[in-house]
Design a protein around this motif. Structure first.
Motif, PDB file in Angstrom:
ATOM      1  N   ARG A   1       0.852  -1.184   0.000  1.00 30.17           N
ATOM      2  CA  ARG A   1       0.000   0.000   0.000  1.00 30.17           C
ATOM      3  C   ARG A   1       0.893   1.241   0.000  1.00 30.17           C
ATOM      4  NH1 ARG A   1      -3.791   0.876   4.406  1.00 30.17           N
ATOM      5  NH2 ARG A   1      -4.929   2.130   2.872  1.00 30.17           N
ATOM      6  N   ILE A   2       0.676   2.094  -0.991  1.00 31.17           N
ATOM      7  CA  ILE A   2       1.501   3.283  -1.161  1.00 31.17           C
ATOM      8  C   ILE A   2       0.618   4.516  -1.061  1.00 31.17           C
ATOM      9  CG2 ILE A   2       3.108   4.508  -2.673  1.00 31.17           C
ATOM     10  CD1 ILE A   2       3.775   1.863  -3.994  1.00 31.17           C
ATOM     11  N   CYS A   3       1.109   5.510  -0.359  1.00 30.17           N
ATOM     12  CA  CYS A   3       0.417   6.782  -0.239  1.00 30.17           C
ATOM     13  C   CYS A   3       1.251   7.878  -0.888  1.00 30.17           C
ATOM     14  CB  CYS A   3       0.164   7.131   1.226  1.00 30.17           C
ATOM     15  SG  CYS A   3      -0.567   8.766   1.484  1.00 30.17           S
ATOM     16  N   VAL A   4       0.635   8.631  -1.777  1.00 37.40           N
ATOM     17  CA  VAL A   4       1.261   9.813  -2.367  1.00 37.40           C
ATOM     18  C   VAL A   4       0.542  11.032  -1.806  1.00 37.40           C
ATOM     19  CG1 VAL A   4       1.778  11.100  -4.464  1.00 37.40           C
ATOM     20  CG2 VAL A   4       1.907   8.590  -4.472  1.00 37.40           C
ATOM     21  N   ILE A   5       1.296  11.910  -1.157  1.00 37.16           N
ATOM     22  CA  ILE A   5       0.713  13.117  -0.551  1.00 37.16           C
ATOM     23  C   ILE A   5       0.986  14.284  -1.485  1.00 37.16           C
ATOM     24  CG2 ILE A   5       0.733  14.652   1.444  1.00 37.16           C
ATOM     25  CD1 ILE A   5       1.876  12.270   3.049  1.00 37.16           C
ATOM     26  N   GLY A   6      -0.061  14.812  -2.081  1.00 38.55           N
ATOM     27  CA  GLY A   6       0.080  15.939  -2.991  1.00 38.55           C
ATOM     28  C   GLY A   6      -0.520  15.639  -4.344  1.00 38.55           C
ATOM     29  N   GLY A   7      -1.418  16.501  -4.778  1.00 41.81           N
ATOM     30  CA  GLY A   7      -2.095  16.302  -6.054  1.00 41.81           C
ATOM     31  C   GLY A   7      -1.664  17.280  -7.120  1.00 41.81           C
ATOM     32  N   GLY A   8      -0.447  17.808  -7.018  1.00 41.12           N
ATOM     33  CA  GLY A   8       0.108  18.600  -8.108  1.00 41.12           C
ATOM     34  C   GLY A   8       0.518  17.682  -9.250  1.00 41.12           C
ATOM     35  N   LEU A   9       1.141  18.246 -10.268  1.00 38.98           N
ATOM     36  CA  LEU A   9       1.491  17.430 -11.430  1.00 38.98           C
ATOM     37  C   LEU A   9       2.451  16.315 -11.069  1.00 38.98           C
ATOM     38  CD1 LEU A   9       1.186  16.978 -14.454  1.00 38.98           C
ATOM     39  CD2 LEU A   9       3.104  18.542 -14.808  1.00 38.98           C
ATOM     40  N   ALA A  10       3.469  16.605 -10.259  1.00 39.08           N
ATOM     41  CA  ALA A  10       4.448  15.579  -9.901  1.00 39.08           C
ATOM     42  C   ALA A  10       3.800  14.441  -9.122  1.00 39.08           C
ATOM     43  CB  ALA A  10       5.586  16.195  -9.089  1.00 39.08           C
ATOM     44  N   GLY A  11       2.985  14.766  -8.105  1.00 37.12           N
ATOM     45  CA  GLY A  11       2.329  13.735  -7.315  1.00 37.12           C
ATOM     46  C   GLY A  11       1.334  12.928  -8.118  1.00 37.12           C
ATOM     47  N   ALA A  12       0.548  13.601  -8.959  1.00 35.64           N
ATOM     48  CA  ALA A  12      -0.441  12.904  -9.771  1.00 35.64           C
ATOM     49  C   ALA A  12       0.225  11.933 -10.737  1.00 35.64           C
ATOM     50  CB  ALA A  12      -1.297  13.915 -10.532  1.00 35.64           C
ATOM     51  N   LEU A  13       1.302  12.369 -11.395  1.00 36.64           N
ATOM     52  CA  LEU A  13       1.991  11.481 -12.332  1.00 36.64           C
ATOM     53  C   LEU A  13       2.657  10.319 -11.614  1.00 36.64           C
ATOM     54  CD1 LEU A  13       3.564  14.001 -14.882  1.00 36.64           C
ATOM     55  CD2 LEU A  13       1.828  12.262 -15.364  1.00 36.64           C
ATOM     56  N   LEU A  14       3.212  10.563 -10.428  1.00 36.72           N
ATOM     57  CA  LEU A  14       3.818   9.460  -9.679  1.00 36.72           C
ATOM     58  C   LEU A  14       2.765   8.424  -9.298  1.00 36.72           C
ATOM     59  CD1 LEU A  14       6.150   8.070  -8.262  1.00 36.72           C
ATOM     60  CD2 LEU A  14       5.770   9.568  -6.291  1.00 36.72           C
ATOM     61  N   ALA A  15       1.605   8.874  -8.798  1.00 36.78           N
ATOM     62  CA  ALA A  15       0.531   7.936  -8.463  1.00 36.78           C
ATOM     63  C   ALA A  15       0.068   7.176  -9.707  1.00 36.78           C
ATOM     64  CB  ALA A  15      -0.641   8.698  -7.837  1.00 36.78           C
ATOM     65  N   TRP A  16       0.003   7.836 -10.834  1.00 36.05           N
ATOM     66  CA  TRP A  16      -0.411   7.223 -12.101  1.00 36.05           C
ATOM     67  C   TRP A  16       0.583   6.144 -12.521  1.00 36.05           C
ATOM     68  CZ3 TRP A  16       1.082   8.476 -17.494  1.00 36.05           C
ATOM     69  CH2 TRP A  16       0.150   8.034 -18.439  1.00 36.05           C
TER      70      TRP A  16
ATOM     71  N   VAL B   1      -5.040  13.180 -15.441  1.00 35.16           N
ATOM     72  CA  VAL B   1      -4.393  12.058 -14.755  1.00 35.16           C
ATOM     73  C   VAL B   1      -5.194  11.669 -13.513  1.00 35.16           C
ATOM     74  CG1 VAL B   1      -2.350  11.393 -13.427  1.00 35.16           C
ATOM     75  CG2 VAL B   1      -2.087  12.509 -15.649  1.00 35.16           C
ATOM     76  N   LEU B   2      -5.626  12.653 -12.722  1.00 34.88           N
ATOM     77  CA  LEU B   2      -6.418  12.348 -11.526  1.00 34.88           C
ATOM     78  C   LEU B   2      -7.756  11.703 -11.897  1.00 34.88           C
ATOM     79  CD1 LEU B   2      -5.768  15.513  -9.322  1.00 34.88           C
ATOM     80  CD2 LEU B   2      -4.866  13.194  -8.963  1.00 34.88           C
ATOM     81  N   ALA B   3      -8.371  12.143 -12.989  1.00 35.68           N
ATOM     82  CA  ALA B   3      -9.626  11.530 -13.423  1.00 35.68           C
ATOM     83  C   ALA B   3      -9.406  10.079 -13.834  1.00 35.68           C
ATOM     84  CB  ALA B   3     -10.215  12.323 -14.589  1.00 35.68           C
ATOM     85  N   ASP B   4      -8.291   9.813 -14.491  1.00 38.84           N
ATOM     86  CA  ASP B   4      -7.968   8.433 -14.866  1.00 38.84           C
ATOM     87  C   ASP B   4      -7.738   7.577 -13.617  1.00 38.84           C
ATOM     88  OD1 ASP B   4      -7.004   6.506 -17.144  1.00 38.84           O
ATOM     89  OD2 ASP B   4      -5.429   6.416 -15.621  1.00 38.84           O
ATOM     90  N   LEU B   5      -7.035   8.132 -12.633  1.00 39.28           N
ATOM     91  CA  LEU B   5      -6.787   7.399 -11.391  1.00 39.28           C
ATOM     92  C   LEU B   5      -8.084   7.103 -10.646  1.00 39.28           C
ATOM     93  CD1 LEU B   5      -3.643   9.305 -10.066  1.00 39.28           C
ATOM     94  CD2 LEU B   5      -3.727   6.906 -10.744  1.00 39.28           C
ATOM     95  N   ALA B   6      -9.019   8.049 -10.672  1.00 34.75           N
ATOM     96  CA  ALA B   6     -10.287   7.862  -9.947  1.00 34.75           C
ATOM     97  C   ALA B   6     -11.088   6.692 -10.500  1.00 34.75           C
ATOM     98  CB  ALA B   6     -11.119   9.139 -10.011  1.00 34.75           C
ATOM     99  N   GLY B   7     -10.846   6.316 -11.742  1.00 35.58           N
ATOM    100  CA  GLY B   7     -11.572   5.203 -12.343  1.00 35.58           C
ATOM    101  C   GLY B   7     -10.901   3.858 -12.185  1.00 35.58           C
ATOM    102  N   ARG B   8      -9.788   3.802 -11.480  1.00 31.75           N
ATOM    103  CA  ARG B   8      -9.052   2.542 -11.315  1.00 31.75           C
ATOM    104  C   ARG B   8      -9.440   1.869  -9.997  1.00 31.75           C
ATOM    105  NH1 ARG B   8      -3.328   2.560 -14.311  1.00 31.75           N
ATOM    106  NH2 ARG B   8      -3.768   4.113 -15.924  1.00 31.75           N
ATOM    107  N   GLN B   9      -9.527   0.559 -10.027  1.00 26.47           N
ATOM    108  CA  GLN B   9     -10.023  -0.185  -8.868  1.00 26.47           C
ATOM    109  C   GLN B   9      -9.068  -0.134  -7.675  1.00 26.47           C
ATOM    110  OE1 GLN B   9     -10.985  -4.180 -10.094  1.00 26.47           O
ATOM    111  NE2 GLN B   9     -12.978  -3.571 -10.926  1.00 26.47           N
ATOM    112  N   ARG B  10      -7.777  -0.139  -7.924  1.00 29.29           N
ATOM    113  CA  ARG B  10      -6.812  -0.226  -6.831  1.00 29.29           C
ATOM    114  C   ARG B  10      -6.270   1.146  -6.408  1.00 29.29           C
ATOM    115  NH1 ARG B  10      -4.540  -5.106  -5.742  1.00 29.29           N
ATOM    116  NH2 ARG B  10      -2.465  -4.209  -5.403  1.00 29.29           N
ATOM    117  N   THR B  11      -6.900   2.206  -6.899  1.00 28.51           N
ATOM    118  CA  THR B  11      -6.444   3.563  -6.586  1.00 28.51           C
ATOM    119  C   THR B  11      -7.579   4.363  -5.970  1.00 28.51           C
ATOM    120  OG1 THR B  11      -4.891   3.516  -8.444  1.00 28.51           O
ATOM    121  CG2 THR B  11      -5.429   5.666  -7.521  1.00 28.51           C
ATOM    122  N   THR B  12      -7.265   5.118  -4.916  1.00 21.89           N
ATOM    123  CA  THR B  12      -8.245   5.992  -4.288  1.00 21.89           C
ATOM    124  C   THR B  12      -7.707   7.415  -4.279  1.00 21.89           C
ATOM    125  OG1 THR B  12      -8.976   4.197  -2.825  1.00 21.89           O
ATOM    126  CG2 THR B  12      -9.620   6.449  -2.227  1.00 21.89           C
ATOM    127  N   VAL B  13      -8.497   8.330  -4.844  1.00 22.85           N
ATOM    128  CA  VAL B  13      -8.146   9.752  -4.820  1.00 22.85           C
ATOM    129  C   VAL B  13      -8.899  10.383  -3.659  1.00 22.85           C
ATOM    130  CG1 VAL B  13      -8.167  11.922  -6.090  1.00 22.85           C
ATOM    131  CG2 VAL B  13      -7.797   9.766  -7.317  1.00 22.85           C
TER     132      VAL B  13
END
Length: 346
Positions: free
Chosen positions: A2-17, A148-160
């Motif tokens: 389980r990984i947590c990324v803190i921050g929804g700027g471009l760098a954080g969003a791309l890392l989570a993606w 990128v955040l919208a794509d992540l929101a549609g993934r089963q193993r990712t929570t925004v």
């Protein structure tokens, strides 16, 4: 894992993606709604050339991926304008340009002072050259982050998740607790990609924040007539800028406003005025109208101006992912790919 990324700027969003693409369970905390960050304020210029060798490697790889991906170009609203990076000539330039050309073939060339003068520049110091790139341009960092955040929101193993992390508590087994006002969640790996909020979060958690500083960034958008420059950086004056899709031009100078608080609008009128004065000197064929908007935000800068993972103290699975120096947009695609590979290495 389980990984947590803190921050929804471009760098954080791309890392989570990237992490989600590696089939990891990822939570990303995007912060409080309505808080303006560096992604909102970024001018979005993308090119391959950078003077710093690691930044250059990341920028070239990021540009090559952007150019090769129709999806990323659409998500980012990429506009190809070409670019010019003005600097003093040096013996190392040929080798540096060859690095760019190997990844983005046929894009880069070197322009001398007389060529720049014919192209519309003026008042350049003797010996000034420009690294020009045909395939460079600019993106909308805010739009890319949103897609990128919208794509992540549609993934089963990712929570925004919205809301801010208030404190971090590392444990001896390597796990880290992330505390919000509502809950405490434990993760195997935590990455702080919170931009200007990074030093404050580290200090609030009793963790070392040495080497991280915040600084204001600012620029002005002007309606423009006549000749307009491409995406550019002029080391000889400090001026930077780019055209906009609706015929305006973005112009700015680096600030020295260190220690600016996250989310603060700390731009100075004097610097906006100086940027327009320098632009009128450099671009005599550019006709500027009255300022249309003035943009300012705060970003986080680290000792080495490279977007990469950095360990936090002795915690083995707690990292920051920041770099500052205005280079994160240009390097975020490649840097996030490398960071995700490092975090998921067996």
């Amino acid at each position: 894992m389980r990984i947590c990324v803190i921050g929804g700027g471009l760098a954080g969003a791309l890392l989570a993606w990237r992490l989600a693409g590696r089939a990891r369970q990822v939570d990303i905390f995007t912060g409080d709604d309505g808080e303006r960050d560096a992604t909102d304020a970024s001018g979005g210029g993308v090119r391959g050339y950078e003077t710093h060798p690691v930044q250059r490697e990341l920028a070239v790889a990021s540009l090559a991926e952007l150019l090769s991906s129709r999806v990323l170009r659409e998500w980012a609203d990429f506009r190809r304008t070409g670019s010019a990076y003005l600097r003093e000539g040096s013996a190392e330039l040929s080798a540096e340009l060859a690095e760019v050309d190997r990844c983005v073939y046929g894009s880069v060339s070197l322009a001398a002072t007389d060529e720049l003068t014919r192209a519309g520049w003026a008042g350049l110091p003797a010996g000034t050259v420009a690294v020009t790139e045909r395939f460079a341009g600019y993106i909308s960092p805010h739009r890319l982050r949103s897609r990128v955040l919208a794509d992540l929101a549609g993934r089963q193993r990712t929570t925004v998740r919205t809301g801010a992390i208030t404190a971090l508590v590392p444990h001896t087994d390597g796990t880290v607790d992330c505390r919000t006002v509502e809950a405490v969640r434990r993760y195997d790996v935590v990455v702080i990609a919170a931009g200007a909020w990074t030093p404050a979060l580290l200090r609030a958690s009793g963790l070392p924040a040495d080497g991280y500083r915040t600084k204001a960034i600012q620029y002005t958008v002007y309606p423009a007539g006549g000749w307009r420059p491409p995406v550019f950086v002029d080391e000889t004056s400090g001026l930077f800028g780019r055209p906009t899709a609706d015929g305006a031009v973005l112009l700015g100078l680096p600030t020295q406003s260190w220690g600016a608080g996250p989310g603060e609008s700390s731009g100075t009128t004097a610097l906006h005025v100086e940027a327009s004065r320098v632009a009128r000197t450099r671009f005599p064929r550019l006709r500027l109208g009255p300022p249309r908007s003035r943009i300012s935000a705060t970003d986080c800068y680290a000792g080495q101006p490279v977007l990469r993972l950095r360990p936090v103290g002795a915690a083995p699975r707690l990292h920051t992912f920041t770099g500052g120096a205005g280079g994160s947009v240009k390097t975020a695609l490649a840097a996030s790919s490398i960071a995700a590979a490092q975090l998921t290495a067996d």
